[in-house]
Structures are given as C-alpha cells and as structure tokens.
Design a protein around this motif. Structure first.
Motif, PDB file in Angstrom:
ATOM      1  N   GLY A  21      51.610  26.568  34.161  1.00  0.00           N
ATOM      2  CA  GLY A  21      50.727  27.615  33.666  1.00  0.00           C
ATOM      3  C   GLY A  21      51.310  29.010  33.807  1.00  0.00           C
ATOM      4  O   GLY A  21      52.100  29.284  34.724  1.00  0.00           O
ATOM      5  N   ASP A  22      50.906  29.867  32.915  1.00  0.00           N
ATOM      6  CA  ASP A  22      51.324  31.270  32.954  1.00  0.00           C
ATOM      7  C   ASP A  22      50.594  31.966  34.095  1.00  0.00           C
ATOM      8  O   ASP A  22      49.365  31.981  34.140  1.00  0.00           O
ATOM      9  N   GLU A  23      51.338  32.542  35.022  1.00  0.00           N
ATOM     10  CA  GLU A  23      50.703  33.237  36.153  1.00  0.00           C
ATOM     11  C   GLU A  23      50.304  34.635  35.705  1.00  0.00           C
ATOM     12  O   GLU A  23      51.117  35.394  35.172  1.00  0.00           O
ATOM     13  N   ARG A  24      49.028  34.972  35.944  1.00  0.00           N
ATOM     14  CA  ARG A  24      48.519  36.218  35.383  1.00  0.00           C
ATOM     15  C   ARG A  24      47.442  36.819  36.271  1.00  0.00           C
ATOM     16  O   ARG A  24      46.787  36.123  37.040  1.00  0.00           O
ATOM     17  N   ARG A  25      47.292  38.119  36.128  1.00  0.00           N
ATOM     18  CA  ARG A  25      46.201  38.813  36.805  1.00  0.00           C
ATOM     19  C   ARG A  25      44.930  38.571  36.013  1.00  0.00           C
ATOM     20  O   ARG A  25      44.960  38.373  34.801  1.00  0.00           O
ATOM     21  N   ASP A  26      43.802  38.586  36.707  1.00  0.00           N
ATOM     22  CA  ASP A  26      42.546  38.326  36.006  1.00  0.00           C
ATOM     23  C   ASP A  26      41.477  39.296  36.478  1.00  0.00           C
ATOM     24  O   ASP A  26      41.689  40.093  37.391  1.00  0.00           O
ATOM     25  N   LEU A 254      44.844  31.200  42.146  1.00  0.00           N
ATOM     26  CA  LEU A 254      45.991  31.115  43.041  1.00  0.00           C
ATOM     27  C   LEU A 254      45.592  30.776  44.470  1.00  0.00           C
ATOM     28  O   LEU A 254      46.396  30.221  45.228  1.00  0.00           O
ATOM     29  N   ASN A 255      44.351  31.092  44.853  1.00  0.00           N
ATOM     30  CA  ASN A 255      43.921  30.750  46.214  1.00  0.00           C
ATOM     31  C   ASN A 255      43.332  29.339  46.304  1.00  0.00           C
ATOM     32  O   ASN A 255      42.698  28.989  47.290  1.00  0.00           O
ATOM     33  N   HIS A 256      43.560  28.521  45.266  1.00  0.00           N
ATOM     34  CA  HIS A 256      43.113  27.129  45.276  1.00  0.00           C
ATOM     35  C   HIS A 256      44.278  26.153  45.438  1.00  0.00           C
ATOM     36  O   HIS A 256      44.153  24.965  45.107  1.00  0.00           O
ATOM     37  N   ALA A 257      45.417  26.634  45.956  1.00  0.00           N
ATOM     38  CA  ALA A 257      46.588  25.765  46.096  1.00  0.00           C
ATOM     39  C   ALA A 257      46.268  24.526  46.931  1.00  0.00           C
ATOM     40  O   ALA A 257      46.660  23.403  46.592  1.00  0.00           O
ATOM     41  N   HIS A 258      45.537  24.710  48.031  1.00  0.00           N
ATOM     42  CA  HIS A 258      45.215  23.566  48.892  1.00  0.00           C
ATOM     43  C   HIS A 258      44.357  22.546  48.155  1.00  0.00           C
ATOM     44  O   HIS A 258      44.514  21.334  48.330  1.00  0.00           O
TER      45      HIS A 258
END
Length: 308
Positions: A21-26, A254-258
């Motif tokens: 996925g494209d990493e982006r600010r939201d 991004l804070n859902h990696a776990h």
C-alpha cells in the motif's frame, strides 16, 4: 468445489495493503497504507455470513448499529443505552474541544444517559447514515423564491417496494452521500452506497465504500451489509445470493501493525451462520433478539485504537 475459506480473500487483501500500500498522511494524523479499488465476494446461501474468525467480532454490536440506522436516529443516546460505544468518540472529541473538559468516555456516556438536554446538545452526530436512509430531506416552493421542507424520502421503504414490484430495475439502491449535508455530519458516510440485484429468485447486493479501515471497520461493514441483505431478502420473499464488497480507499492505519501481524499469523476456522428467528411486519420491525449466529469459533479479540 473449492475448499478455500471465505476469509482467505480478506487476509490476502490485508497483506497486500500492508506490504504494497501507498503510505500516506491522512485526516486523522495517524497515517495509513492504502490501495484503491479492491473487490471481495461472499456467498450468503445456506445462512452463510462473512463474520471474521481470525479475531472475535462483536457481531451483536454491529447488528444493533444497523437496526439503529434503520430507525433514522442520529443521537448516540440509544446506542449508549444498549452499551454500544462505537460512535461515542466523535461527540466526545467535540465536547472536549468545545469545553476544555478532560472528561473520560464513561463519564461522558453517563451524562448522555442521565441528562436528555445534555444528550440533545452533545450526543447528536448530525445528519449521518440513518437520517439519509429513511428521512432524506426534500424541499418545495413556498413562494417568492422561498422553499419549505417537503415530505422526506424513506429510501429503505422505497427500496423494499422496488425489489418487490420491479425486481429487474437497475435503480435498486440507496445512499447516504447527501452532498448538501456532509458538513453537518460527525463523519461523512464510509459505507455510502448499497445496490441490489435480483436473479433466479435470489437477492444479491453490492456495498461500495469510499473509505474502509481494514483493521477495524471492515469486520462490521461486511457483517452488517450481509445482515441487511438477509433482512431485505426475507421481506421480499427471495433467497439470499451474494454480497459484493468494494472499496475506493482501502487502508490500514500505521498504528495497527500489531493487529495486522497477529491476524495474518492466524488460520481461519469455522463457517459462521446467521439465523433470523421471525419475519416481522416490515423491514423496520426487526429486533436484536431476532438474530442469532451459530458455528462461530473465532480466535481472540485483538484490541486496536480508533482514529477519530
């Protein structure tokens, strides 16, 4: 006959978004990885339901939310009364910003329940889903360039009638995307447009989401869409067919990696079934007691923060 589990396609999408996925600010400031335009398909025959098994999903919470949408209510008070907390974060954030009070969720919800005036002022979400689904505002001329409110449109009631009496129509749909009222909504609709198709005595449905949080939101969205399709099919004397789920921006925070790593380490198990105990007089008369899920043996719940 394929031995693939219905959940495998979701897990493939989860991995693809996380790895490619494209990493982006939201808008939330948390950041996401995002892919555009995925589609998944789920067979709803024989009471099948796309209820994720790689983590426990609070399906009754999703069901209560769907039934709440169908009432047209837009205030969290009734949800809180049923111990449904999924919409509280938005009015709580608004209250904290407006007053500067560092109140926690439990105390805020207690005030919502105890004080109707407080609930009216701070618990309303604006013209979100239910308002648009069953009470879409219309306007009629009132003379000299003025307009007044006309008879509201109940999209759901009209949909039922269309499925019953004009099942080959290409207009079997409803939407929550009311452009004129987006600014007043706590959150513009993510699961925004539902369309239906009748063939061979079976009702199939498509849900298009402009935005889908794959870590948290998808589990509720897929189950709720399947539940609503089952209700419509029952009301219209049709068998359930297929649920097609499609998203514009499908993303993982991004804070859902776990959450992603734990989910992908698990193997789907069981094939849940959704049963409806009775056929009420109308689509608006179902109660939570009418629904039961069997053959559900999920892995444990995985906690993750909601981005507001």
């Amino acid at each position: 006959m394929s031995d693939a589990h219905f959940e495998d396609q979701y897990l493939r999408l989860l991995r693809e978004v996380w790895e490619r996925g494209d990493e982006r600010r939201d808008r939330t400031g948390v950041g996401t990885r995002s892919l555009f335009g995925p589609t998944l398909r789920f067979d709803l025959s024989d009471d099948r339901v796309p209820l994720l098994t790689t983590k426990r999903v609070a399906w009754k919470t999703a069901a209560r939310e769907m039934l709440w949408f169908l009432t047209g209510d837009t205030n969290i008070r009734e949800l809180v009364r049923q111990k449904v907390h999924i919409w509280t974060d938005w009015p709580l954030d608004r209250y904290r910003r407006a007053t500067g009070e560092t109140i926690d969720r439990d105390a805020f919800e207690a005030r919502i329940l105890a004080d109707p005036d407080f609930a009216a002022q701070w618990g309303d979400l604006g013209p979100v889903y239910g308002k648009q689904w069953v009470n879409w505002d219309t306007y009629e001329p009132a003379g000299e360039g003025l307009f007044r409110l006309g008879k509201p449109v109940n999209q759901i009631a009209e949909l039922v009638e269309m499925i019953r009496h004009n099942p080959t129509s290409r207009r079997l749909l409803f939407t929550g995307w009311n452009v004129a009222e987006l600014g007043g909504m706590a959150l513009p609709p993510c699961h925004m447009t539902y369309q239906y198709h009748v063939a061979g005595g079976r009702l199939s449905g498509m849900l298009w989401q402009r935005s889908c949080d794959l870590g948290l939101g998808f589990a509720f969205n897929a189950f709720s869409a399947a539940m609503l399709l089952r209700m419509l099919a029952q009301q219209c004397d049709l068998a359930p067919g297929e649920l097609v789920w499609s998203a514009g921006d499908a993303h993982i925070y991004l804070n859902h990696a776990h959450l992603v790593e734990e989910t992908l380490a698990r193997t789907p198990r069981s094939e849940p079934r959704l049963h409806i105990a009775r056929r009420p007089a109308s689509i608006f008369d179902y109660a939570i007691e009418d629904f039961a899920v069997t053959d559900y043996d999920p892995h444990p719940h995985i906690a993750a923060p909601v981005a507001v």
